[in-house]
Scaffold this active site. Sequence first.
Site, PDB file in Angstrom:
ATOM      1  N   ASN A  13       0.873  -1.171   0.000  1.00  0.00           N
ATOM      2  CA  ASN A  13       0.000   0.000   0.000  1.00  0.00           C
ATOM      3  C   ASN A  13       0.911   1.221   0.000  1.00  0.00           C
ATOM      4  OD1 ASN A  13      -1.522   2.278   0.913  1.00  0.00           O
ATOM      5  ND2 ASN A  13      -3.066   0.917   1.772  1.00  0.00           N
ATOM      6  N   TYR A 126      -7.608  -3.788  -2.268  1.00  0.00           N
ATOM      7  CA  TYR A 126      -7.639  -2.820  -1.176  1.00  0.00           C
ATOM      8  C   TYR A 126      -9.016  -2.919  -0.528  1.00  0.00           C
ATOM      9  CZ  TYR A 126      -7.654   1.648   1.324  1.00  0.00           C
ATOM     10  OH  TYR A 126      -7.749   2.619   2.305  1.00  0.00           O
ATOM     11  N   ASP A 175      -3.823  -5.007   0.667  1.00  0.00           N
ATOM     12  CA  ASP A 175      -4.146  -4.500   1.997  1.00  0.00           C
ATOM     13  C   ASP A 175      -5.529  -5.029   2.346  1.00  0.00           C
ATOM     14  OD1 ASP A 175      -4.804  -3.117   4.258  1.00  0.00           O
ATOM     15  OD2 ASP A 175      -4.370  -1.122   3.459  1.00  0.00           O
ATOM     16  N   ASN A 177      -6.842  -5.152   5.330  1.00  0.00           N
ATOM     17  CA  ASN A 177      -7.440  -4.402   6.434  1.00  0.00           C
ATOM     18  C   ASN A 177      -8.106  -5.307   7.462  1.00  0.00           C
ATOM     19  OD1 ASN A 177      -7.036  -1.557   6.692  1.00  0.00           O
ATOM     20  ND2 ASN A 177      -8.062  -1.273   4.714  1.00  0.00           N
ATOM     21  N   ASP A 276       3.143   4.307   5.179  1.00  0.00           N
ATOM     22  CA  ASP A 276       2.925   3.740   6.511  1.00  0.00           C
ATOM     23  C   ASP A 276       2.842   2.211   6.461  1.00  0.00           C
ATOM     24  OD1 ASP A 276       0.531   3.890   5.123  1.00  0.00           O
ATOM     25  OD2 ASP A 276      -0.655   4.617   6.811  1.00  0.00           O
ATOM     26  N   HIS A 277       2.863   1.647   5.250  1.00  0.00           N
ATOM     27  CA  HIS A 277       2.950   0.204   5.054  1.00  0.00           C
ATOM     28  C   HIS A 277       4.348  -0.147   4.546  1.00  0.00           C
ATOM     29  CE1 HIS A 277      -1.518  -0.749   5.019  1.00  0.00           C
ATOM     30  NE2 HIS A 277      -1.517   0.570   4.905  1.00  0.00           N
TER      31      HIS A 277
END
Length: 285
Positions: A13, A126, A175, A177, A276-277
């Site tokens: 990501n 995603y 991702d 999540n 941040d990934h």
Amino acid sequence: MWRTVPTAITTVNVNGVRAATKVRSENNAGFVPWLRSAGTDIVLLQEIRANEEQAREVLEPLLDDGWHLSMTESVVKGHAGVGVLSKVEPTAVRVGFSSDEFDSTGRYLEADLDIEGGAVTVASLYLPKGAAAPTAGSSEKDAEKFAEKKRFLDAFGAHLASLARKRRPVVVGGDWNIAHSEHDIKNWKGNLRSPGFLPHEREWVGGLLESGWSDVMRELHPDADGPYSWWSWRGKAFDNDSGWRIDYHLANKAMAARTVKAFVDRADTYDRRWSDHAPVTVVFE
């Protein structure tokens, strides 16, 4: 028939491809230098957050190197967007998974590739973040985000059930999540009511694993905490490795049997991060 030629597939990501490719300081390498040195063959991108013209502009150095970009945009400007960067041009690309609600949101793309080792289908996902389970004090917006994610899980789960039955090797990376188990989140006790670690989300992933999909990273590292792939920008989360493992590859049986190794390419220091990934790579033979 596959030959014993290793193929590295990375999912990441990028948290906005224009931001990820911008070198902020001499310590921050950025996405382009990272990929040139990574030694991977296919990159599954999420949160591109740009239209195709903008993405091609910032990725031009890689395209000049011979990489091929396939991507989908979101109907919401500057939101979501997934893609595939590959060293060979895809033979076919499919956007979405036959969902009237979600196919225009830029959350899923499949590409068929004839790589040196044979034919393979790769997909970039995603998955919506969602929200905490509704309570009496929940806002209407949070309640809708919770319901939206449940609808996505139902629709996408049906697509994955069909995809798992294919004889050709298939890997869905992205991702997700969702942190599936307590090993996948550092502070799991403090996140029992957080989106991404809710009971129905974890049960959904468990159902996929029972139906024939393999979480190849976890199978190679069954008892490890992590390895985490996302850390908040705030506080000391990265320095303390207080993260979540929400970026992973699910492979069907034909693909999972060829797994060689898997690793997270975590930045050496906080200031060398360009997202941040962190990139998560699996090598297949």
